[in-house]
Structure formats: C-alpha cells, structure tokens
Scaffold this motif. Structure first.
Motif, short mmCIF file in Angstrom:
data_model
loop_
_atom_site.label_atom_id
_atom_site.label_comp_id
_atom_site.label_asym_id
_atom_site.label_seq_id
_atom_site.Cartn_x
_atom_site.Cartn_y
_atom_site.Cartn_z
N LYS A 172 55.91 59.71 40.59
CA LYS A 172 56.19 58.41 39.96
C LYS A 172 57.66 58.23 39.60
O LYS A 172 58.11 57.10 39.45
N SER A 173 58.40 59.32 39.43
CA SER A 173 59.79 59.17 39.01
C SER A 173 60.77 59.33 40.17
O SER A 173 61.97 59.45 39.94
N MET A 214 55.92 55.71 31.60
CA MET A 214 55.20 56.47 32.62
C MET A 214 54.99 57.91 32.16
O MET A 214 53.91 58.46 32.31
N GLU A 271 52.26 64.33 39.44
CA GLU A 271 52.27 62.90 39.16
C GLU A 271 53.62 62.45 38.64
O GLU A 271 54.14 61.40 39.04
#
Length: 177
Positions: A61-62, A121, A57
């Motif tokens: 996401k990054s 995040m 994840e």
C-alpha cells in the motif's frame, strides 16, 4: 633535493586525502537522500512490530507514497524558484505573485493530504495495541516539530531569566535629571 622530495610526498598525500574526502562526501550525501524513506519505513515497522502479513500489506500500500511526495516536493521547489527568481523584477504584478503563492499552497495541501492518508493506511492495518503505540509516536513527532518553531518558555537554557533591576528583584533607584 631532500626538501623537494618531502614537499612532493606531502602534496601527493594531500591530494589523495582530499580525493578520498570528496568521494566519500559526495557519495554518502546522495545515498542518504535515497535511503531516508527506507529508514523511516523500517522505524515504523520495527516500532509497531508488524507481523509478516501486516508488513506485506504495508509495503504494497505504501509503494507510491515516496514517489508522490518527491513529485510534490519538486513541484513546490520549482514554483518557489519561479517566485523568488522574479524578486529583482520591478514589473512583477501582485496577481502573478498571488497566483504562484496559491499554487504553492495547493501543492503543500496535497502533501499534507498524502501524509495523512499514508498514516491512516498504517493505522488501518495496525492492531489496537499497535494503534496506541503509533498514536504515541505521532504525538511525540508533532511535539518535537513544534519545539523548533517557538522560543523557549523562559531563558535560553530553560531557566527563568534574572529579574530586572538587580539581583534581588527590587526596582532600580529613580533617576535624577
């Protein structure tokens, strides 16, 4: 003839050593810049101890974070170049300087928001224990960043400076004019 041979060997040796140095210096400099975000990512992952699903994840996401940060940094550099290239221009208007400065501020604000969102995040995918560790890492980094911006509280080496007027702290005798 022997003296010349020695000089030729020395010159060839120096050329090879200089070439080796330049190759390593130029090559390593460019590689370090591109690996810096990977090293930072690895540090966070290692320190927080992400499991496989968290790591997946995190990576997903990054993905664009580094590219967005580099884009903003490039835009800021271009604006600053534009601002300071007009330093010797006598006809530059205050409005132009203010406009460029405002644009730089907007880009810096966008960078700060990008960093904040990235950290948010990371916090969102972390467990409670990892969140505490992450908070500690962030606070340490912020404190470390502040250290470079303010003078040491006492003397240059952290000790108190000696008192004025002598070694025992007494006032110096009055002057006679």
């Amino acid at each position: 003839m022997k003296k010349n041979t020695f000089l030729y060997i020395l010159v060839v040796f120096l050329i090879i050593v200089n070439g080796f140095f330049l190759f390593n210096y130029m090559g390593n400099h460019n590689d370090n810049d591109s690996r810096e975000p990977e090293r930072n990512k690895g540090f966070i992952v290692k320190e927080l101890g992400f499991n496989a699903s968290q790591l997946e994840e995190f990576n997903k996401k990054s993905e664009g974070h580094h590219h967005r940060m580099m884009g903003l940094a490039d835009e800021i550099k271009e604006l600053k170049d534009k601002l300071f290239s007009s330093l010797s221009d006598d006809t530059i208007k205050q409005e132009t300087m203010d406009s460029i400065s405002s644009l730089i501020c907007e880009k810096e604000r966008a960078k700060d928001k990008e960093i904040f969102n990235h950290f948010k995040m990371i916090q969102n995918i972390a467990t409670d224990k990892q969140k505490e560790k992450f908070k500690t890492i962030l606070m340490d980094a912020l404190r470390q960043g502040d250290q470079g911006n303010r003078p040491p509280p006492n003397g240059e080496d952290g000790r108190r400076p000696p008192p004025r007027g002598g070694s025992e702290g007494h006032r110096p005798p009055p002057r006679k004019d």
